[in-house]
Design a protein around this motif. Structure first.
Motif, PDB file in Angstrom:
ATOM      1  N   ALA A 192       0.833  -1.207   0.000  1.00 15.58           N
ATOM      2  CA  ALA A 192       0.000   0.000   0.000  1.00 15.58           C
ATOM      3  C   ALA A 192       0.867   1.257   0.000  1.00 15.58           C
ATOM      4  O   ALA A 192       0.616   2.201  -0.762  1.00 15.58           O
ATOM      5  CB  ALA A 192      -0.924  -0.006   1.219  1.00 15.58           C
ATOM      6  N   ALA A 193       1.897   1.258   0.841  1.00 11.82           N
ATOM      7  CA  ALA A 193       2.782   2.429   0.899  1.00 11.82           C
ATOM      8  C   ALA A 193       3.495   2.611  -0.437  1.00 11.82           C
ATOM      9  O   ALA A 193       3.639   3.730  -0.941  1.00 11.82           O
ATOM     10  CB  ALA A 193       3.791   2.279   2.039  1.00 11.82           C
ATOM     11  N   CYS A 194       3.951   1.510  -1.025  1.00  7.15           N
ATOM     12  CA  CYS A 194       4.632   1.594  -2.319  1.00  7.15           C
ATOM     13  C   CYS A 194       3.678   2.103  -3.404  1.00  7.15           C
ATOM     14  O   CYS A 194       4.059   2.939  -4.225  1.00  7.15           O
ATOM     15  CB  CYS A 194       5.211   0.234  -2.705  1.00  7.15           C
ATOM     16  N   ASP A 195       2.447   1.617  -3.392  1.00  7.22           N
ATOM     17  CA  ASP A 195       1.459   2.078  -4.378  1.00  7.22           C
ATOM     18  C   ASP A 195       1.285   3.591  -4.275  1.00  7.22           C
ATOM     19  O   ASP A 195       1.276   4.313  -5.271  1.00  7.22           O
ATOM     20  CB  ASP A 195       0.105   1.389  -4.155  1.00  7.22           C
ATOM     21  N   LEU A 196       1.180   4.053  -3.014  1.00  5.68           N
ATOM     22  CA  LEU A 196       0.976   5.477  -2.758  1.00  5.68           C
ATOM     23  C   LEU A 196       2.163   6.305  -3.248  1.00  5.68           C
ATOM     24  O   LEU A 196       2.008   7.410  -3.777  1.00  5.68           O
ATOM     25  CB  LEU A 196       0.808   5.663  -1.240  1.00  5.68           C
ATOM     26  N   LEU A 197       3.360   5.762  -3.071  1.00 10.66           N
ATOM     27  CA  LEU A 197       4.573   6.509  -3.390  1.00 10.66           C
ATOM     28  C   LEU A 197       5.048   6.254  -4.822  1.00 10.66           C
ATOM     29  O   LEU A 197       6.054   6.800  -5.259  1.00 10.66           O
ATOM     30  CB  LEU A 197       5.695   6.133  -2.405  1.00 10.66           C
ATOM     31  N   GLY A 198       4.328   5.420  -5.535  1.00 10.25           N
ATOM     32  CA  GLY A 198       4.720   5.121  -6.910  1.00 10.25           C
ATOM     33  C   GLY A 198       5.953   4.244  -6.997  1.00 10.25           C
ATOM     34  O   GLY A 198       6.754   4.366  -7.929  1.00 10.25           O
ATOM     35  N   LEU A 199       6.117   3.382  -6.009  1.00 12.00           N
ATOM     36  CA  LEU A 199       7.290   2.507  -5.985  1.00 12.00           C
ATOM     37  C   LEU A 199       6.863   1.056  -6.205  1.00 12.00           C
ATOM     38  O   LEU A 199       5.685   0.734  -6.247  1.00 12.00           O
ATOM     39  CB  LEU A 199       8.000   2.632  -4.640  1.00 12.00           C
ATOM     40  N   GLU A 200       7.855   0.212  -6.270  1.00 12.60           N
ATOM     41  CA  GLU A 200       7.637  -1.198  -6.555  1.00 12.60           C
ATOM     42  C   GLU A 200       8.438  -1.980  -5.500  1.00 12.60           C
ATOM     43  O   GLU A 200       9.661  -1.836  -5.430  1.00 12.60           O
ATOM     44  CB  GLU A 200       8.161  -1.434  -7.979  1.00 12.60           C
ATOM     45  N   PRO A 201       7.788  -2.765  -4.660  1.00 13.57           N
ATOM     46  CA  PRO A 201       8.523  -3.486  -3.601  1.00 13.57           C
ATOM     47  C   PRO A 201       9.703  -4.302  -4.126  1.00 13.57           C
ATOM     48  O   PRO A 201      10.702  -4.451  -3.421  1.00 13.57           O
ATOM     49  CB  PRO A 201       7.459  -4.397  -2.984  1.00 13.57           C
ATOM     50  N   LEU A 202       9.585  -4.810  -5.356  1.00 11.80           N
ATOM     51  CA  LEU A 202      10.675  -5.636  -5.891  1.00 11.80           C
ATOM     52  C   LEU A 202      11.956  -4.831  -6.132  1.00 11.80           C
ATOM     53  O   LEU A 202      13.014  -5.407  -6.357  1.00 11.80           O
ATOM     54  CB  LEU A 202      10.240  -6.301  -7.198  1.00 11.80           C
ATOM     55  N   TYR A 203      11.851  -3.497  -6.117  1.00 10.15           N
ATOM     56  CA  TYR A 203      13.045  -2.654  -6.266  1.00 10.15           C
ATOM     57  C   TYR A 203      13.437  -1.981  -4.952  1.00 10.15           C
ATOM     58  O   TYR A 203      14.388  -1.205  -4.912  1.00 10.15           O
ATOM     59  CB  TYR A 203      12.815  -1.594  -7.355  1.00 10.15           C
ATOM     60  N   CYS A 204      12.667  -2.249  -3.884  1.00  8.18           N
ATOM     61  CA  CYS A 204      12.966  -1.633  -2.589  1.00  8.18           C
ATOM     62  C   CYS A 204      14.076  -2.400  -1.888  1.00  8.18           C
ATOM     63  O   CYS A 204      14.148  -3.627  -1.948  1.00  8.18           O
ATOM     64  CB  CYS A 204      11.722  -1.649  -1.692  1.00  8.18           C
ATOM     65  N   ALA A 205      14.918  -1.657  -1.172  1.00  8.96           N
ATOM     66  CA  ALA A 205      16.028  -2.276  -0.452  1.00  8.96           C
ATOM     67  C   ALA A 205      15.524  -3.142   0.700  1.00  8.96           C
ATOM     68  O   ALA A 205      14.549  -2.805   1.372  1.00  8.96           O
ATOM     69  CB  ALA A 205      16.948  -1.192   0.095  1.00  8.96           C
ATOM     70  N   ASN A 206      16.228  -4.245   0.912  1.00  5.80           N
ATOM     71  CA  ASN A 206      16.022  -5.123   2.064  1.00  5.80           C
ATOM     72  C   ASN A 206      17.348  -5.181   2.817  1.00  5.80           C
ATOM     73  O   ASN A 206      18.411  -5.150   2.201  1.00  5.80           O
ATOM     74  CB  ASN A 206      15.659  -6.532   1.607  1.00  5.80           C
ATOM     75  N   GLU A 207      17.303  -5.272   4.129  1.00  8.48           N
ATOM     76  CA  GLU A 207      18.555  -5.335   4.893  1.00  8.48           C
ATOM     77  C   GLU A 207      18.617  -6.543   5.820  1.00  8.48           C
ATOM     78  O   GLU A 207      19.521  -6.651   6.640  1.00  8.48           O
ATOM     79  CB  GLU A 207      18.772  -4.035   5.674  1.00  8.48           C
ATOM     80  N   GLY A 208      17.651  -7.461   5.669  1.00  2.95           N
ATOM     81  CA  GLY A 208      17.691  -8.674   6.485  1.00  2.95           C
ATOM     82  C   GLY A 208      17.023  -9.814   5.739  1.00  2.95           C
ATOM     83  O   GLY A 208      16.391 -10.679   6.321  1.00  2.95           O
ATOM     84  N   LYS A 209      17.183  -9.786   4.435  1.00  3.89           N
ATOM     85  CA  LYS A 209      16.596 -10.838   3.604  1.00  3.89           C
ATOM     86  C   LYS A 209      17.672 -11.484   2.755  1.00  3.89           C
ATOM     87  O   LYS A 209      18.637 -10.831   2.354  1.00  3.89           O
ATOM     88  CB  LYS A 209      15.491 -10.275   2.695  1.00  3.89           C
ATOM     89  N   MET A 210      17.445 -12.760   2.487  1.00  8.40           N
ATOM     90  CA  MET A 210      18.418 -13.540   1.730  1.00  8.40           C
ATOM     91  C   MET A 210      17.736 -14.168   0.528  1.00  8.40           C
ATOM     92  O   MET A 210      16.717 -14.841   0.684  1.00  8.40           O
ATOM     93  CB  MET A 210      18.967 -14.631   2.649  1.00  8.40           C
TER      94      MET A 210
END
Lengths: 336, 336
Positions: free
Chosen positions: B255-273
């Protein structure tokens, strides 16, 4: 590549790959780096202990007589490893680039890093680049971390004894004075011939250690010779007495310092080695240092004494003594 | 200590010693660091290969839901070593402090570094601090470099084969979204419950590797999952097909990504493998990851296929496919 670095180069996406693959990787060519993983896998000689070191470089200006931030970033970390008795093998490189940096400048700096690393025999095996907005940095900050193997164990201030001699590998205060004059940028009306002494200390450290009797090695960078010697005797039952007339200082460095109200003993050096050595081995170590390029002006500048516990004293040319405390305040911000 | 950091703390003299000896050394207490040399001398297990990594951290803001720059600086480099099949042992720490940083903030960040390092079993063995003038940085930049020993050799994109499965250890896009919302600072009128996923991946990496069949591990930080997967198949005779309906994404992140025009698949992760694994071992590795705290939501999100050579394709919930290229431009500067 564009002509200047934009924030896009820090995205982690296409532009970041372009920056890394076109600029950094070809310059430092080695298999560990070329694997482009999250890190580097490297061999080490069996059964040794490692020497690790890191330094960030925020020098202003990026280019100065005798070097640039890239050359400094290799020498600085390589030298710290050598001062610990280590043989440097690998460096990591982190770059924090301010938006707007001309790509041509970055290219020149990367070429210096590559050339210096080759010359000293270390590999840049992994790295990282970040880009920050204009006004959130100052063109370029670098960090290097180094890994070496311990070759000469047991060095350190704990090994110092009264009667030991204090040697320096050459002229004092060149780097700090050169950078200060470069920053003044001709505004002082001085036509300067002073260059930074920035150089790797690997050969000098090896020559000293092979000659034997070395207690401690240290490169007197920020804070200068006076501050480093204070660190050796702080809280210890001995002090260090320096002989003013024995200090190797270029007349033009002394003159520039006099003009600027500075003291060469507190000026940063980036290619000098302080060496405390047993009295029996002092002459041999001095001769060994003088035999290495860059060590021709090595000198014995003082000795460890019970007379000044915890302090550094300068025996002046007039026969008096004055205490040299640690540097107080910032003599010159962003000198390295 | 004063209440704010001044340029004097970067001089290399008394104030620098005070900063190091009062703030950093007690927090990270270990013999190598306490020797206060130019570097650290540390033991390593015999006969191994080393894994080296480095990262600079320029995240804005310094404190965000789920962590701060200090915690990030430990996890980031530890994770890179783990992704290479290494067991992390030592970290170096470089700090570039902007004049004016409140000492209380620095203290809190150092405490986070120390706590995270203890939790993950690494020692901060050497470091460096620099201070830059106000307006030449942004409060605090950190660099960590890490040294580990290679425990699981042979990992890397070169080991990937068509038919392999693509696993992720949990929810996608939390870090980038949390930082973006923290930066908007309530200005969006969202009351956010999204926290950064910042955590060490040591246990997850070990669990996956012990289960066997792992081709490559990678933490999808800047550029996100889509960019990392592109790096795996760029220029190779295979591609990766992701299944949209299998992607673990929190509804509030979407929802936040939709609002901000972003795509979760391009968002940074810092605890995922991300883990590419042989088809035979995929279930075992997935089960092993789910058994580790932080891996409960691990999922198989796609597979390696000869159908899309060199590309990453998303099979949408509507039955179509779209190409996910590498991130272009800067989605969000200074996310880590």
């Amino acid at each position: 590549m564009d002509e200047i670095i934009t924030l896009d180069y820090g995205s982690g996406g296409k532009k970041t790959s372009e920056l890394i693959e076109k600029m950094f990787v070809p310059a430092f060519a080695n298999p560990a780096l070329e694997a482009l993983g999250d890190g580097a896998v490297v061999p080490v000689p069996q059964g040794g202990r490692l020497v690790l070191s890191t330094d960030s470089f925020v020098i202003d200006p990026l280019f100065f007589p005798g070097g640039n931030i890239g050359r400094l970033a290799v020498c600085g970390t390589v030298n710290d490893i050598c001062m610990c008795g280590g043989e440097p093998l690998y460096l990591t490189l982190g770059a924090i680039i301010e938006e707007g940096l001309p790509v041509a400048q970055l290219k020149e700096i990367i070429a210096s890093i590559a050339a210096e690393a080759r010359a000293v025999g270390v590999q840049i095996v992994t790295g990282d680049t970040k880009v920050v907005e204009k006004g959130r940095g100052d063109k370029l900050y670098l960090n290097t971390a180094g890994v070496g193997v311990l070759k000469y164990p047991g060095l350190g201030p704990q090994a110092i004894r009264p009667g030991d001699k204090v040697l320096i590998s050459g002229m004092i205060g060149d780097h700090g004075t050169a950078v200060m004059l470069a920053r003044a940028d001709g505004g002082l009306g001085l036509e300067s011939t002073i260059e930074s002494d920035c150089m790797p200390l690997k050969a000098l450290a090896a020559a000293a250690c092979e000659a034997g009797g070395v207690r401690v090695l240290r490169d007197p960078t920020r804070g200068g010779v006076a501050t480093t010697l204070n660190e050796f005797c702080e809280g210890r039952p001995f002090g260090i007495a320096l002989s003013e007339k024995a200090l190797p200082i270029r007349p033009q460095v002394q003159a520039a310092c006099d003009l600027l109200g500075l003291e060469p003993l507190y000026c940063a050096n980036e290619g000098k080695m302080l060496c405390v050595v047993s009295p029996e081995k002092a002459d041999a170590v001095l001769a060994a240092m003088r035999g290495v390029p860059g060590g021709e002006n090595a000198a014995c500048i003082g000795e460890v004494t019970s007379d000044w516990p915890g302090r550094v004293a300068l025996r002046t040319v007039f026969g008096g003594s004055r205490i040299l405390s640690k540097l107080t305040g910032a003599q010159l911000p962003r000198i390295c």
